[in-house]
Design a protein around this motif. Structure first.
Motif: not given
Lengths: 323, 337
Positions: B119-120, B134-135, B220-224, B230-231
């Motif tokens: 995700g990151v 990653a996705r 990972s989808r949520l973190v992404r 946030v970024l």
């Protein structure tokens, strides 16, 4: 000029890619500031004043292309390796931003955030020492009960107090240059003056070079030594603050001054400059200001004026001198 | 904070009682006759044998009576006796639950590590090849059926290449260590059997990966998505202006802010896996709660079904409680009185 200024930006250009084409948001901006000097940079939102300064410090968006020169203490920042630039940021060059709430990390205590700035640049300092210094810094910016406040989170502070925290963080490593990007815009009017006083006081005490970016010429009147007026990514006028207010030479500057609310003169309604700044990539030919300029002549839509300096008063207008 | 936890703890017994009642009532409305699980077909025609069986298992009593007896027994830790194994359900569960917990904890370790990392990376390298890769990996993990993935991986890694062991928790010929925690990896270590420890660990890898991959996709989808948001926030610019390096900006400033919403999903996934690991447990012959529940349901083993439901419910409640507490700790803006 034989002596080197603290920070000198020359012909800085920042362009953003859109559909494979680059559009310049900053079109050859230039200014300089010295130790102990306050330079005001004024312009409307979107005029490129913040973008230009951020880009000079390597903080531009990934998609941006930066050209030109920005020298800090004689060292060229544009193209400087990232780790070297990082060593300057937060230690020699500090920044504070517009909205102190969103500028502070919500899940870290203010103490931890101030201490982080110290620790990043002083590996020999212990965590405990950094925290003690954080308390001293909060005291320096006149936050009451600093030893208690240091362990609190940003949401426990008021807007003005948060901006004080940002200032404390900015001066943590005793920088040479402080860049304040609209430091009072998000604050209540009553708090604005307090924050400006804190900034002005620190600037004198630490002999800081201060760049004050704002859209409010009124803020600069009492605080800046010199002012650069930015329109559409270019400096259109630059002068000492008194000179600028007495003899504004660019029609845009005159418009800005006329828009400052004045309680001594009774007016039906506040003056405003007609129109809006041109959007990115849709610049008019000739002088970028001519579609909004009350004095525009034929030449203004044909040839772009260059910044000409008379004494230490520079103006980019075909009729600058005669005005 | 302490008051909040206390309040949640006080509510727990009532919630558990609700689960017990529901689980008990649900079994009474099912179509199947539990007698068929107890009495053989031949004896069904013998009224005496049927009456004896009914009396033996308390089926001749009224529903409220049975309920009160059950709740009373429950208070002393008695979950009744399984029709099938003829052992106390509590004892069966005590043996099965650690097996599932061990598998699920391992799967969550795999899933959160892979999920957060992917995700990151996807968010930081937004819209680049890394992001797409990653996705794709995440989508693949959460859309592929676990039983198919489990079988495929078993075939490749165990049968074809022989680098990982087959189904089960441990080498069946192994001299099993005494059961202390019920976690095979821990019990072998406690017994000082290092070779058996690694054997148990190797056995964990495939099922943990199969379960973990599915979780990694969700996380990972949520973190992404959260990371991307946030970024863009201003405090990231502040961190860079401070002179923080990119790794620090991402991990200490951005990721920590992303973890608050992610924690909820991690907690939920954990609870979901505890009850949802059935297929994986079946494929890998894992003697856990899932396979026990399947056997119980198939055999109309009412005490076992109720027992599994209650234990699952309680674990779910505990997981939720821990998640909520972690949420409060991670998010200083939440202040609860």
């Amino acid at each position: 000029m034989t002596r080197q200024p603290l920070f000198a930006v020359q012909d800085l250009r920042v362009a953003f890619a859109r559909d494979g084409e680059y559009f310049e948001a900053v079109r050859g901006i230039g200014f300089h500031v010295d130790h102990g000097e306050v330079l005001g940079i004024v312009g409307e939102s979107g005029s490129g004043k913040s973008v230009g300064v951020l880009a000079a410090l390597g903080l531009q968006a990934k998609t941006a292309r930066v050209r030109g020169s920005a020298r800090f203490q004689g060292r060229e920042l544009i193209g400087m390796p990232r780790h070297e630039l990082r060593q300057l940021r937060g230690s020699r060059i500090a920044m504070i931003f517009q909205d102190p709430l969103s500028s502070l990390n919500p899940v870290m205590t203010v103490g931890a955030q101030i201490a982080e700035t110290i620790l990043l640049h002083n590996p020999a300092v212990s965590k405990k020492q950094a925290m003690d210094r954080a308390i001293a810094l909060l005291e320096l910016v006149a936050i009451p009960q600093p030893d208690r406040r240091v362990a609190q989170f940003p949401h426990e502070f008021s807007g003005g107090m948060r901006q004080r925290v940002m200032i404390a963080m900015a001066v943590a490593n005793d920088p040479d240059l402080l860049i304040a990007d609209e430091p009072t815009t998000a604050l209540d009017v009553t708090v604005q003056a307090q924050i400006m006083d804190v900034l002005a006081d620190l600037q004198k005490r630490l002999n800081l070079g201060l760049i004050l970016i704002t859209h409010d010429l009124g803020v600069l009147a009492g605080h800046a030594d010199r002012v650069a007026v930015v329109y559409s990514g270019e400096v259109v006028e630059e002068a000492g603050v008194d000179d600028l207010f007495k003899r504004p030479s660019h029609p845009y500057t005159r418009g800005l001054i006329a828009s400052i609310p004045n309680m001594l003169v009774e007016k039906e309604r506040l003056f405003s400059i007609d129109g809006a700044p041109p959007p990115l990539g849709k610049l008019p030919g000739g002088c970028a200001f001519h579609p909004r300029c009350p004095q525009a002549q034929a030449i203004c839509s044909e040839t772009a004026p260059v910044l000409e300096t008379f004494g230490d008063h520079g103006v980019a207008c075909h009729f600058g001198r005669s005005a | 904070m302490a008051r909040y936890i206390l309040r949640r703890l006080i509510a727990m017994p009532f919630l558990v009682l609700g689960i017990v009642t529901l689980a008990f009532l649900l079994t009474t409305v099912t179509k199947g006759d539990p007698l068929t699980a107890i009495v053989s077909d031949r004896q069904m025609n013998d009224p005496e044998a049927v009456a004896a069986a009914k009396a033996r298992w308390g089926l001749d009593r009224s529903l409220p009576e049975r309920y009160l007896i059950y709740v009373g027994n429950l208070l002393s830790g008695d979950l009744g006796t399984s029709f099938i194994t003829r052992r106390p359900v509590a004892q069966d569960v005590l043996f099965r639950l650690p097996a599932t917990l061990e598998l699920v904890i391992a799967a969550m370790l795999v899933g959160t590590t892979i999920g957060i990392t992917l995700g990151v990376l996807a968010a930081y390298f937004h819209n680049t090849g890394i992001d797409h890769l990653a996705r794709f990996f995440a989508l693949f993990g959460s859309s592929i059926p676990v039983f198919w993935l489990g079988l495929a991986l078993l075939y490749v890694f165990s049968v074809k290449w022989g680098i990982l062991p087959g189904p089960g928790r441990i080498d069946p010929r192994a001299d099993l260590p005494a059961m202390v925690t019920g976690f095979m990896t821990i019990d072998t270590l406690l017994a000082g059997k290092i070779r058996l420890f690694f054997d148990a660990l190797w056995h964990l890898i495939l099922p943990a990966f199969v379960l973990g991959w599915a979780v990694a996709g969700t996380i990972s989808r949520l973190v992404r998505a959260n990371m991307l948001e946030v970024l863009d926030r201003e405090f990231i610019l502040t961190a860079r202006a401070k002179g923080a390096g990119e790794f620090r900006v991402v991990v200490r400033h951005a990721l920590r802010n992303t973890l608050v919403p992610t924690l909820t999903v991690i907690g939920y996934s954990f609870a979901y896996l505890l009850t949802g690991a059935i297929l994986t447990e079946t494929v890998f012959s894992w003697p856990g709660m899932g396979s026990y529940a399947v056997d119980a349901a198939r055999g109309l083993d009412m005490p076992a079904i109720i027992g599994v439901t209650i234990v699952g419910g309680v674990v779910f409640l505990l997981t939720n409680l821990i998640t909520d507490i972690a949420y409060v700790i991670a998010n200083p803006r939440v202040r609860l009185g």
